[in-house]
Scaffold this motif. Sequence first.
Motif, PDB file in Angstrom:
ATOM      1  N   ALA A 157       0.830  -1.205   0.000  1.00 27.97           N
ATOM      2  CA  ALA A 157       0.000   0.000   0.000  1.00 27.97           C
ATOM      3  C   ALA A 157       0.869   1.262   0.000  1.00 27.97           C
ATOM      4  CB  ALA A 157      -0.922  -0.009   1.217  1.00 27.97           C
ATOM      5  N   ASP A 158       1.998   1.208   0.715  1.00 28.88           N
ATOM      6  CA  ASP A 158       2.866   2.381   0.790  1.00 28.88           C
ATOM      7  C   ASP A 158       3.400   2.759  -0.588  1.00 28.88           C
ATOM      8  OD1 ASP A 158       2.408   2.329   3.404  1.00 28.88           O
ATOM      9  OD2 ASP A 158       4.424   1.735   4.037  1.00 28.88           O
ATOM     10  N   VAL A 218       2.187   1.892  -3.511  1.00 25.24           N
ATOM     11  CA  VAL A 218       1.091   2.301  -4.388  1.00 25.24           C
ATOM     12  C   VAL A 218       0.686   3.739  -4.076  1.00 25.24           C
ATOM     13  CG1 VAL A 218      -1.278   1.810  -5.043  1.00 25.24           C
ATOM     14  CG2 VAL A 218       0.312  -0.062  -4.660  1.00 25.24           C
ATOM     15  N   ALA A 219       0.658   4.085  -2.782  1.00 19.67           N
ATOM     16  CA  ALA A 219       0.251   5.441  -2.399  1.00 19.67           C
ATOM     17  C   ALA A 219       1.214   6.470  -2.974  1.00 19.67           C
ATOM     18  CB  ALA A 219       0.167   5.554  -0.885  1.00 19.67           C
ATOM     19  N   ALA A 220       2.524   6.226  -2.840  1.00 23.55           N
ATOM     20  CA  ALA A 220       3.498   7.192  -3.352  1.00 23.55           C
ATOM     21  C   ALA A 220       3.391   7.301  -4.862  1.00 23.55           C
ATOM     22  CB  ALA A 220       4.909   6.775  -2.946  1.00 23.55           C
ATOM     23  N   THR A 221       3.163   6.163  -5.523  1.00 27.98           N
ATOM     24  CA  THR A 221       3.052   6.180  -6.977  1.00 27.98           C
ATOM     25  C   THR A 221       1.825   6.969  -7.417  1.00 27.98           C
ATOM     26  OG1 THR A 221       3.939   3.960  -6.836  1.00 27.98           O
ATOM     27  CG2 THR A 221       3.204   4.702  -8.982  1.00 27.98           C
ATOM     28  N   PHE A 222       0.704   6.760  -6.697  1.00 25.34           N
ATOM     29  CA  PHE A 222      -0.502   7.489  -7.082  1.00 25.34           C
ATOM     30  C   PHE A 222      -0.374   8.974  -6.766  1.00 25.34           C
ATOM     31  CE2 PHE A 222      -2.589   3.602  -8.056  1.00 25.34           C
ATOM     32  CZ  PHE A 222      -3.510   3.985  -9.007  1.00 25.34           C
ATOM     33  N   PHE A 223       0.382   9.291  -5.728  1.00 23.71           N
ATOM     34  CA  PHE A 223       0.673  10.698  -5.456  1.00 23.71           C
ATOM     35  C   PHE A 223       1.321  11.335  -6.680  1.00 23.71           C
ATOM     36  CE2 PHE A 223       3.773  13.878  -4.101  1.00 23.71           C
ATOM     37  CZ  PHE A 223       2.954  14.762  -3.433  1.00 23.71           C
ATOM     38  N   SER A 262       8.378   9.235   0.205  1.00 22.09           N
ATOM     39  CA  SER A 262       8.669   7.886   0.669  1.00 22.09           C
ATOM     40  C   SER A 262       9.980   7.823   1.457  1.00 22.09           C
ATOM     41  CB  SER A 262       8.737   6.937  -0.521  1.00 22.09           C
ATOM     42  OG  SER A 262       9.698   7.391  -1.436  1.00 22.09           O
TER      43      SER A 262
END
Lengths: 222, 249
Positions: free
Chosen positions: A21-22, A24-29, A67
């Motif tokens: 999840a971490d 994916v979150a940074a990538t979507f950011f 990140s």
Amino acid sequence: MLSLIRAVIGRDLRLAMRRQADIVAATFFFIIVVSLFPLGVGPEPEQLRRMAPGVLWVAALLATMLSLPRLFADDHRDGTLEQLALAPQPLALIVLGKVIAHWLFAGLPLVLLAPVLGIQFDLAEDALAVLTLSLLIGTPALSGIGAIGAALTLGVRGGGVLLSLLVLPLYIPVLIFGAGAVDATVTGLGAQAHLSLLGALALGGVFFAPWPTAAALRVALE
Amino acid sequence: MSNRLINWFRYASPQSFYPLAGRMIPWFWGLAAIFGVAGLGIGFLLAPSDAQQGEGYRIIFLHVPASWMSMFIYLVMAFWAATGLAFNTRLSGMMASALAPTGALFAFLSLWTGALWGKPMWGTWWVWDARLTSELILLFLYIGFIALQAAIDDPRRADRAGAILALVGVVNIPIIYFSVQWWNTLHQGASVSLTKAPSMAAMMLWGMLLCALACWMYSIAVALMRVRVIMLERERHTDWVRALLRGKE
């Protein structure tokens, strides 16, 4: 020596995969920040094409920075970092492994996404290729330099904001040469010089950054 | 006193440096005032007005010394930071943190006066010129250093973390400077060239040098005053500070 680095990379990657999840979150950011710009400045293709390299690079800086705190914070909290610092192997080598692992799960996704996002900005094919290449060369430097900031702010009050204050000014050369390479391609100057300098920065950053990082970690662990 | 050589390392201890700094401060303030009055006097009264820029150029008497000091203080700060890391002396770290606000002030002054100078001469407050940009980044580096030290409660840890940051910054300053310069020359033509100084009248040069000396003296005096306060704050548990404070009551 190589087996040590490989072991650290393997361990960090395994830990990162357990918490996808971490990543994916940074990538979507990254994706969201890039998508905000056409909405903010208007969708004229001409303007978007000119802005694209800068926007993608700035978004990459911010996503990498987001990140960074996790690079050492988890290991610091559960005491792993102290064990690593006590290990007979040099701490700088362990840091190098962690930097490479950080690039693999924070930098590489940005590189892979860049062409797709570049298409949204109506970039030509050669510019897309250079943009991806410049991110591929430049993002390791971001992980390396960022590790210094992450180690300095480890366990410090308000660490996240402070980290950006310390790291972003040091990122400026990478940003300039990275975005400059794409601009040079678009204007027909050729990206060779910018990419070479970017490569030099990345090599220097990844090679030298582990030492101050290790020193900062020892300060933080006192 | 049979040993003719002064033992300089004696002054590496806050206890013996504190009174020495106290004795030196009035001298540096005095020199700063003398040089400042002389420099500004020459600058405003004696120096001729510039052929191209008229009277507006006179801001040079603050602008150039401030820019010099902002860069030089960073080097001095990094020097003390390195000394503190290498020799583990308490005073070095205090010196570095005492210098940082003065350096940041000069970096800000340099940008501010530059903007005031740029508006009448170039018609704009700000251009993304190589020098302006790198001076701005220098200000960011100072602010990062101050913020990092302020965020860490333990002074020893703050000193050493700040020292590492200052040294990383020193390595980066040439890289930043050249990257900004190359980036700029590739993007826009050199519409504004700060490097080609007009051949200056001797009187202008003298005024500027005197003002630069005044800024030096001011920086030293202020840094010493600040380091004295830092010393008292950090060493407040020691006997000499207690004795000193009792003596003052």
